[in-house]
Every structure is written in C-alpha cells, then in structure tokens.
Design a protein around this motif. Sequence first.
Motif, PDB file in Angstrom:
ATOM      1  N   ALA A   5       0.831  -1.208   0.000  1.00 34.26           N
ATOM      2  CA  ALA A   5       0.000   0.000   0.000  1.00 34.26           C
ATOM      3  C   ALA A   5       0.863   1.256   0.000  1.00 34.26           C
ATOM      4  O   ALA A   5       0.560   2.230  -0.707  1.00 34.26           O
ATOM      5  N   ASP A   6       1.951   1.251   0.772  1.00 29.01           N
ATOM      6  CA  ASP A   6       2.853   2.405   0.809  1.00 29.01           C
ATOM      7  C   ASP A   6       3.495   2.640  -0.553  1.00 29.01           C
ATOM      8  O   ASP A   6       3.587   3.783  -1.028  1.00 29.01           O
ATOM      9  N   LEU A   7       3.958   1.559  -1.198  1.00 30.97           N
ATOM     10  CA  LEU A   7       4.623   1.700  -2.487  1.00 30.97           C
ATOM     11  C   LEU A   7       3.666   2.160  -3.576  1.00 30.97           C
ATOM     12  O   LEU A   7       4.028   2.971  -4.429  1.00 30.97           O
ATOM     13  N   ALA A  20      -6.926  -2.143  -4.089  1.00 31.15           N
ATOM     14  CA  ALA A  20      -7.456  -3.287  -3.329  1.00 31.15           C
ATOM     15  C   ALA A  20      -7.368  -4.570  -4.146  1.00 31.15           C
ATOM     16  O   ALA A  20      -7.104  -5.653  -3.607  1.00 31.15           O
ATOM     17  N   HIS A  21      -7.576  -4.448  -5.464  1.00 29.76           N
ATOM     18  CA  HIS A  21      -7.452  -5.623  -6.332  1.00 29.76           C
ATOM     19  C   HIS A  21      -6.013  -6.149  -6.318  1.00 29.76           C
ATOM     20  O   HIS A  21      -5.786  -7.371  -6.255  1.00 29.76           O
ATOM     21  N   LEU A  22      -5.041  -5.266  -6.360  1.00 31.04           N
ATOM     22  CA  LEU A  22      -3.646  -5.693  -6.300  1.00 31.04           C
ATOM     23  C   LEU A  22      -3.311  -6.300  -4.934  1.00 31.04           C
ATOM     24  O   LEU A  22      -2.544  -7.269  -4.844  1.00 31.04           O
ATOM     25  N   GLN A  23      -3.895  -5.761  -3.884  1.00 32.13           N
ATOM     26  CA  GLN A  23      -3.686  -6.344  -2.550  1.00 32.13           C
ATOM     27  C   GLN A  23      -4.227  -7.762  -2.492  1.00 32.13           C
ATOM     28  O   GLN A  23      -3.592  -8.664  -1.935  1.00 32.13           O
ATOM     29  N   ARG A  24      -5.415  -7.983  -3.060  1.00 34.16           N
ATOM     30  CA  ARG A  24      -5.982  -9.342  -3.080  1.00 34.16           C
ATOM     31  C   ARG A  24      -5.103 -10.277  -3.912  1.00 34.16           C
ATOM     32  O   ARG A  24      -4.917 -11.451  -3.560  1.00 34.16           O
ATOM     33  N   LEU A  25      -4.574  -9.759  -5.021  1.00 36.35           N
ATOM     34  CA  LEU A  25      -3.728 -10.578  -5.878  1.00 36.35           C
ATOM     35  C   LEU A  25      -2.466 -11.019  -5.139  1.00 36.35           C
ATOM     36  O   LEU A  25      -2.066 -12.188  -5.192  1.00 36.35           O
TER      37      LEU A  25
END
Length: 501
Positions: A5-7, A20-25
């Motif tokens: 999230a920071d990056l 959020a989609h990238l976090q789930r991935l």
Amino acid sequence: MSTLADLLAEHTTLSDAAAAHLQRLVAEWQLLADLSFADFLMSVRTEDGDIVTVAQCRPNTASTVFPSDEVGRIADPTVNRQLERAFSADRVLRDEDPKWLGAVAIRREAVPVGFTADDGVIAVLTRAVDLTHPRLPSPLELAYQDSANDLCQMVADGSFPHVEGNPRGLSTPRAGDGFVRVDENGMVVYASPNALSAFHRMGWTTELTHTRLSEVAASLLTDPFESEDVAVMIDEAVGTTAPPAGPYRDVGMRMEADARRATALLRAVPLRPRGASTGAVVLIRDVTEVKRRDLALISKDATIREIHHRVKNNLQSVSALLRLQARRTTNPEARGALTEAVRRVASIALVHELLSGSVDEEVDLDEVVDRLVPILVDVASGDATVRVTHRDRLGVLTAELAMPLVMVLTELIQNAIEHGFTGQTGDSEIDVVADRDVRELRIAVRDNGSGLPEGFEVATSDRLGLQIVQTLVSIELGGALTMGPNPMGRGTEVNIVIPLR
C-alpha cells in the motif's frame, strides 16, 4: 520495509478499488508461484513513466531465481521490452527467449493485470522460470503448469483473484498439501499423491481419477449440511451448477469439513480463462491433528477461565464476610483495617472476573479502573465527595502484570482519597494519567489535596498501603515509584514507570 500500500501510494495514482485488487492478488499469488514453479514480480508504472517493482513472491515448489530483493527496483525498458509491451496487452506474453542471470537461464513471461475497462492494465506480473536443467515434466508438473496458465490468463482478464467471503477466517491450503484438477464437467483428471492420501484418510478407498469430485467429497462427510455445502462449492467452482435462486447458504469457496476419520480443509479455485470454464482446482489439507490440538487448547482455555470465575466467586464471598464483620465491629481501628481488606480483595476479584471472560489471559486496564473507582469511592471514609477521573489509555496487559498493577492503583487511589484531602474544603479531584509506548507504561496519580507532610519520604513510610505499593512496583513489576508535589498545581503526584519489554 514499505508495504505494498505504501509503495502504490508513493509511485502511482491508482484508485482505491484498483489498489485493493492488487492487494488481493498479492494475498493469493503464492498459489500462482507454486503451480508455476516460478518467481513472480509485480511492477507498476509510476507517474514519471518509469516501471518499478512493488512486490515479489518466491515458489515453495522450486528454487528461486531471484535470491536478492527486487522490490523498489526500476526496470530498464531497453533491456526488458516485454514488460513495457505488457502494459498495453490483454494477454500473457510468452515470446521472450531465455536469458542468463549469472549461472541460471531464465525465461520471463509478462502477465498484464486487468481490472476494469476504464482502468486498463494496472500492473504487470513477471513470471520467471528456471530453464537451466530442462527435463521431461512429470504428470504433477504438467497439471500444475496447465492450471497456472489458466490462472495467469484470468489475471489478465481481471477475474482472478475472486472476491470471496471468509467469515470463519479459514486459512488456504497450499498446492503441495493436496492438489486436485477437475475438468469442466466436474470429473477428476489429476490428483496429487498428497491429495489421494488426504481423501484416503477421510475414508475414500479407491482412485480419484475419473470420479465426480463433488459426489466423492459429499459422500465422505458426516454432517448432511456440510455434505451439501461441499458439493455446491465444488460444482459452483466448476460451473456445472449455478447458485440457487432465493435465500441459500453462501458457502464461499473454502470449507473445513469433518469426515468419518479425519478433518480436512478444502478450497476450490474456479478456472475460467477468457470467461470460458476449463474446470477448477481443489486444494485439500488434512488438518486432523491440528484440529485435535485446537480442541485440546480450547478445553484447556475453558478450564482456566472457569478457575478464574470460581476464584472470583470465592473472593467476592470473602469480601462480603469481611464487610459484614466490619459493620459489626465497634473498634474504629479494626473497622478501618477490615474495610481496607474488603477493598483489596474486591480489586483482586475484579481482575479475576475479567480474566474469566478473556481468551488470552490479558486484561483491559481501562475497564478495570472504570469499574474499580466506584468501589473505592463507596468505601472511602468521611463525607467529602471525591471525583476520580482517568485520562488517556492504559491499554491491555498480561495477567502477570495486570494483577499487581491493579493492586498498586487501588492503594494509590485509596490513599489519596483517605489522606490527601485532610482539612480541605472545595472540590476534591484525583486524576489518573497514562502515557504508553512499546517499551514502558508511565502512570501518574495526581490529586489537588493538601500535599505531602513536611519531610515525608516514601522509602521510610510506615503506612501499610505504601509499603505494599513499593513492594509490588519494585519486585513484581520491575518498575520505579516516585512521589512529590503535583506539578499541575497543589496536591501530590505519584509516578510509576513499568517496563513492558
């Protein structure tokens, strides 16, 4: 180290939904790495047009090809043109020739991460496979890689990972725990040896290949509702059954189910590259022994909480008897000593009451103080009204720290109530102020009373309450205690410093 999230916040202007989609991935891509026998890197385009790596995943099924940390590294588009092209592609790019990285030959594949038509490609995954020692792949490797290719295309489509609920907080089995590939009709086309062992432990005695997995799993479970749910879960993942209309149980895509001989954790992953079903992957892990240990821990925890409850009841009975005796005693000194005993026993009983409802042997000190103050004010001698407040947050402490600290606060507040306002008129106030960090808890108990007597030294005081406080702070808590004038005005301040680490 910066989080994903920071990056993303530092390098991109992606929407909350895309981030959020990238976090789930990233939460799910360990499955991709294990099935691919490959390392994965996630890259995004910065506001300046550069391409930077923001996440990295190594496989559990093969050696890594990137032993160093690649996160934060900016890609050179003249060297990795495939990565640049992937940001405008809608398919997995596999046309790059192997390149040597030291003594390792690597084939890179670029997987664009799709999201919505408006967002386009929001990131690119680089799949790096070691081709140094080529050999004929085994049936397990072929099944793994075939499933991985479908999932990578789904990443490009924006349909993986799936948004699924997990209200029970179940973990995810790994590919190595047990892997079953079923086709678009729900028939098993491959089952790994670990998956076969798990199903045999559950009671299945023959081969799984060419059987309908939903029927097999349903036949093994002892609970009829779980049996129905697991069949629905697998069939919905495959696509042979649509969710029923109207109210129904949303079973999600992961379950923990009890069979006759074992407990298994199952997770179904639909395979729908480009929107067409090619079947599903079902992961299974035998958690029988883990479940038995969990049940033993739950039983032990329940026993400990029951002990705290009974101790609390016994202490409350002792407190009631002491209070009754104090009322019948005509000697003022004896009545005062009994009243102090009532207060001390009540404070210990309160901690045990909170521990009886705790699952981790921890106590919320703020709740203790809020419930303790009325008891202390109620048993205080004299007709003067004292207002006790506490500011800031004391926080949660383990039982071994909370028990003596509650006794210390009880003695200090009670001592201020009984001795701090002698001969004083007007408002009488006591403040409990806290300051806490990761290393120490600092507590100040301040009153606006008459202050300390001339020449008073806490180390030489003969008051029982202060002697108890010094002993508990120095020995039980390993902290430090000081007393002096209230820096906020008239009265006294007692400072306690307790190490938390």
